[in-house]
Design an enzyme around this catalytic site. Structure first.
Site, short mmCIF file in Angstrom:
data_model
loop_
_atom_site.label_atom_id
_atom_site.label_comp_id
_atom_site.label_asym_id
_atom_site.label_seq_id
_atom_site.Cartn_x
_atom_site.Cartn_y
_atom_site.Cartn_z
N LYS A 89 -21.76 88.99 66.34
CA LYS A 89 -22.43 88.49 65.14
C LYS A 89 -23.86 89.05 65.15
O LYS A 89 -24.60 88.85 66.12
CB LYS A 89 -22.48 86.97 65.13
CG LYS A 89 -21.15 86.34 64.81
CD LYS A 89 -21.26 84.85 64.66
CE LYS A 89 -19.93 84.28 64.19
NZ LYS A 89 -18.77 84.74 64.97
N ASP A 126 -18.71 90.88 63.16
CA ASP A 126 -18.21 89.75 62.39
C ASP A 126 -18.94 89.65 61.06
O ASP A 126 -20.09 90.08 60.93
CB ASP A 126 -18.46 88.43 63.15
CG ASP A 126 -17.51 88.23 64.33
OD1 ASP A 126 -16.51 88.95 64.43
OD2 ASP A 126 -17.79 87.33 65.15
N GLN A 155 -14.73 89.70 54.15
CA GLN A 155 -14.20 88.39 53.77
C GLN A 155 -13.60 88.48 52.36
O GLN A 155 -14.32 88.68 51.38
CB GLN A 155 -15.33 87.36 53.78
CG GLN A 155 -15.92 87.14 55.17
CD GLN A 155 -17.37 86.70 55.11
OE1 GLN A 155 -18.16 87.24 54.34
NE2 GLN A 155 -17.74 85.73 55.94
N ARG A 176 -11.64 94.77 59.49
CA ARG A 176 -10.95 93.50 59.73
C ARG A 176 -10.98 92.70 58.43
O ARG A 176 -12.05 92.34 57.95
CB ARG A 176 -11.63 92.70 60.83
CG ARG A 176 -10.97 91.31 60.99
CD ARG A 176 -11.90 90.32 61.68
NE ARG A 176 -12.23 90.74 63.02
CZ ARG A 176 -13.32 90.30 63.66
NH1 ARG A 176 -14.15 89.45 63.07
NH2 ARG A 176 -13.57 90.70 64.88
N LYS A 179 -9.91 85.92 55.42
CA LYS A 179 -10.11 85.22 54.14
C LYS A 179 -11.57 84.82 53.97
O LYS A 179 -12.10 84.83 52.87
CB LYS A 179 -9.22 83.97 54.08
CG LYS A 179 -7.75 84.29 53.92
CD LYS A 179 -6.94 83.03 53.65
CE LYS A 179 -5.46 83.32 53.64
NZ LYS A 179 -4.64 82.10 53.44
N THR A 218 -5.32 87.02 60.05
CA THR A 218 -4.87 85.81 59.35
C THR A 218 -3.77 85.13 60.17
O THR A 218 -3.07 85.80 60.93
CB THR A 218 -4.34 86.15 57.94
OG1 THR A 218 -3.93 84.96 57.28
CG2 THR A 218 -3.19 87.14 57.97
N ARG A 280 -16.03 75.46 62.08
CA ARG A 280 -15.35 76.28 61.06
C ARG A 280 -13.83 76.15 61.20
O ARG A 280 -13.11 76.09 60.22
CB ARG A 280 -15.79 77.75 61.16
CG ARG A 280 -17.21 77.96 60.67
CD ARG A 280 -17.52 79.42 60.47
NE ARG A 280 -17.66 80.15 61.73
CZ ARG A 280 -18.77 80.17 62.48
NH1 ARG A 280 -19.84 79.50 62.09
NH2 ARG A 280 -18.81 80.85 63.59
P1 FDA Z 1 -5.40 79.60 56.02
O1 FDA Z 1 -6.40 78.84 56.80
O2 FDA Z 1 -5.55 79.72 54.53
O3 FDA Z 1 -3.98 79.06 56.38
C1 FDA Z 1 -2.83 79.54 55.70
C2 FDA Z 1 -1.60 79.13 56.46
O4 FDA Z 1 -1.62 79.70 57.77
C3 FDA Z 1 -1.43 77.65 56.68
O5 FDA Z 1 -0.91 77.02 55.55
C4 FDA Z 1 -0.45 77.65 57.85
O6 FDA Z 1 0.83 77.95 57.43
C5 FDA Z 1 -0.96 78.82 58.67
N1 FDA Z 1 -1.94 78.34 59.67
C6 FDA Z 1 -3.27 78.45 59.62
N2 FDA Z 1 -3.83 77.88 60.71
C7 FDA Z 1 -2.84 77.41 61.45
C8 FDA Z 1 -2.76 76.71 62.68
N3 FDA Z 1 -3.87 76.35 63.36
N4 FDA Z 1 -1.56 76.38 63.17
C9 FDA Z 1 -0.44 76.71 62.48
N5 FDA Z 1 -0.44 77.35 61.30
C10 FDA Z 1 -1.63 77.70 60.79
N6 FDA Z 1 -14.08 84.56 59.09
C11 FDA Z 1 -15.30 85.02 58.72
O7 FDA Z 1 -15.90 84.48 57.78
N7 FDA Z 1 -15.87 86.08 59.38
C12 FDA Z 1 -15.24 86.71 60.39
O8 FDA Z 1 -15.78 87.67 60.95
C13 FDA Z 1 -13.96 86.24 60.80
N8 FDA Z 1 -13.28 86.82 61.82
C14 FDA Z 1 -12.00 86.44 62.08
C15 FDA Z 1 -11.25 87.13 63.05
C16 FDA Z 1 -9.92 86.80 63.25
C17 FDA Z 1 -9.16 87.56 64.28
C18 FDA Z 1 -9.31 85.76 62.48
C19 FDA Z 1 -7.86 85.42 62.64
C20 FDA Z 1 -10.05 85.06 61.56
C21 FDA Z 1 -11.39 85.37 61.36
N9 FDA Z 1 -12.15 84.67 60.45
C22 FDA Z 1 -13.41 85.15 60.10
C23 FDA Z 1 -11.67 83.37 59.92
C24 FDA Z 1 -10.96 83.55 58.60
O9 FDA Z 1 -11.89 83.94 57.61
C25 FDA Z 1 -10.29 82.25 58.16
O10 FDA Z 1 -11.25 81.25 58.01
C26 FDA Z 1 -9.22 81.74 59.11
O11 FDA Z 1 -8.51 82.79 59.69
C27 FDA Z 1 -8.24 80.85 58.38
O12 FDA Z 1 -7.59 81.58 57.37
P2 FDA Z 1 -6.06 82.08 57.50
O13 FDA Z 1 -6.00 83.43 56.90
O14 FDA Z 1 -5.65 82.01 58.90
O15 FDA Z 1 -5.22 81.13 56.59
#
Ligand code: FDA
Length: 300
Positions: A89, A126, A155, A176, A179, A218, A280
């Site tokens: 970061k 990040d 993002q 990367r 969301k 994700t 977060r």
């Molecule tokens: P979301 O949270 O919308 O979830 C969608 C679905 O995924 C859920 O309905 C469920 O089915 C499944 N799911 C999610 N979490 C689960 C759990 N704990 N257990 C089981 N199922 C689950 N953000 C940012 O602002 N800056 C950054 O640099 C990064 N870097 C980053 C790196 C990596 C490797 C990841 C995976 C994520 C990030 N993020 C990030 C965070 C990202 O922006 C986001 O907030 C989270 O990944 C949550 O979003 P999802 O895409 O996982 O789906």
């Protein structure tokens, strides 16, 4: 709440579920196990929004040692896809130190990249809250000439994300796509789930068709399924893109993807500055709250 939570030791179950430990010593077995399972890693030394120059200097010192440790622990370094990476970061490297902050962060990031280049380790920057986006992209643009493997997170919830994806993909960058994890104003970011998901898919489409290396960050089964389809449609092999998930989240899915021949990288945070990171995770999945509160009650 913050006071109570930060008194939970990093060794407690609730923190350890998402954070590999306090030190590089705690981190080492976690990284070893992930690599042995066929996954790759991106390690984050926790910390953000430094308010003093000495904190930024400490972060640099820690990251340099981390890069050396990761390189030493990676027996199978590969020229095309590096199995070990650090996530950084820029606010931890001094970006938010006021006037001159972005310059300090850029110089610090360059120091890390020089060491990473020698060690065969990748670096991804990040994405933080929207007030830092311009400065972060500016730093990455400036350093990518020297370090073309330097990656940045985009993002998808930001209304500007698709444009950024187009630019970065045309440069052949590693990107990367996540969301987005911060609470942003509606004028700048989509806030409704369906809109964020559509934006994610539009960005993904751009990246999968582009000249760069998409990193699909994700846990969402729908996004993962579409990414697999896009990869097939664009004839991308498993070394031409990767999935990324956070340490402690959907471990079985990570393993399933590896078994299916996909590249998977796990984002592994460590250090004692875990409060913001954990908050977060809590905000994006309130189901974790019960787990959290139970651990807190156990401590009292
Ligand atoms: P979301 O949270 O919308 O979830 C969608 C679905 O995924 C859920 O309905 C469920 O089915 C499944 N799911 C999610 N979490 C689960 C759990 N704990 N257990 C089981 N199922 C689950 N953000 C940012 O602002 N800056 C950054 O640099 C990064 N870097 C980053 C790196 C990596 C490797 C990841 C995976 C994520 C990030 N993020 C990030 C965070 C990202 O922006 C986001 O907030 C989270 O990944 C949550 O979003 P999802 O895409 O996982 O789906």
């Amino acid at each position: 709440m913050r006071h109570a939570l930060t008194r939970i030791p990093v060794t407690s179950g609730v923190v350890r579920r998402f954070v590999a430990g306090e030190s590089r010593l705690d981190l080492a077995p976690v990284v070893r196990e992930l690599l042995a399972s066929g996954r790759m890693v991106s390690v984050d030394f926790l910390g953000e929004h430094t308010t003093e120059r000495s904190m930024a200097d400490n972060a640099v010192t820690e990251y340099l040692a981390l890069i050396d440790d990761l390189a030493a622990g990676d027996g199978e370094g590969s020229a095309s896809v590096r199995r070990v990476e650090v996530s950084v970061k820029l606010s931890a490297l001094g970006q938010t130190l006021g006037e001159g902050g972005p310059e300090i962060a850029t110089a610090n990031l360059r120091t890390l990249c020089l060491r990473a280049e020698q060690a065969g380790v990748w670096v991804t920057v990040d994405a933080e809250d929207h007030t830092t986006t311009d400065a972060t992209l500016d730093t990455v643009r400036r350093l990518r000439g020297e370090f073309p493997w330097l990656a940045v997170a985009v993002q998808a919830y930001l209304r500007r994300a698709e444009t950024e994806c187009r630019e970065l993909a045309s440069l052949g960058a590693r990107i990367r796509l996540c969301k987005g994890a911060y609470r942003e104003p509606e004028a700048l970011a989509h806030r409704r789930r369906a809109e964020v998901d559509s934006a994610y898919l539009r960005c993904l489409d751009v990246l999968m068709r582009g000249a760069g290396y998409p990193m699909v960050a994700t846990h969402d089964p729908d996004m993962i399924a579409v990414a697999s389809r896009f990869a097939l449609e664009n004839a991308l092999g498993s070394s031409e893109y990767e999935f990324q998930m956070l340490y402690g989240i959907r471990d079985a899915e990570q393993r399933r993807l590896v078994d299916a021949g996909r590249s998977v990288r796990v984002y592994v945070p460590y250090g004692n500055q875990w409060y913001g990171y954990l908050m977060r995770r809590l905000a994006e999945r309130p189901a974790n709250l019960g787990f959290f509160l139970r651990a807190l009650a156990d401590k009292r």
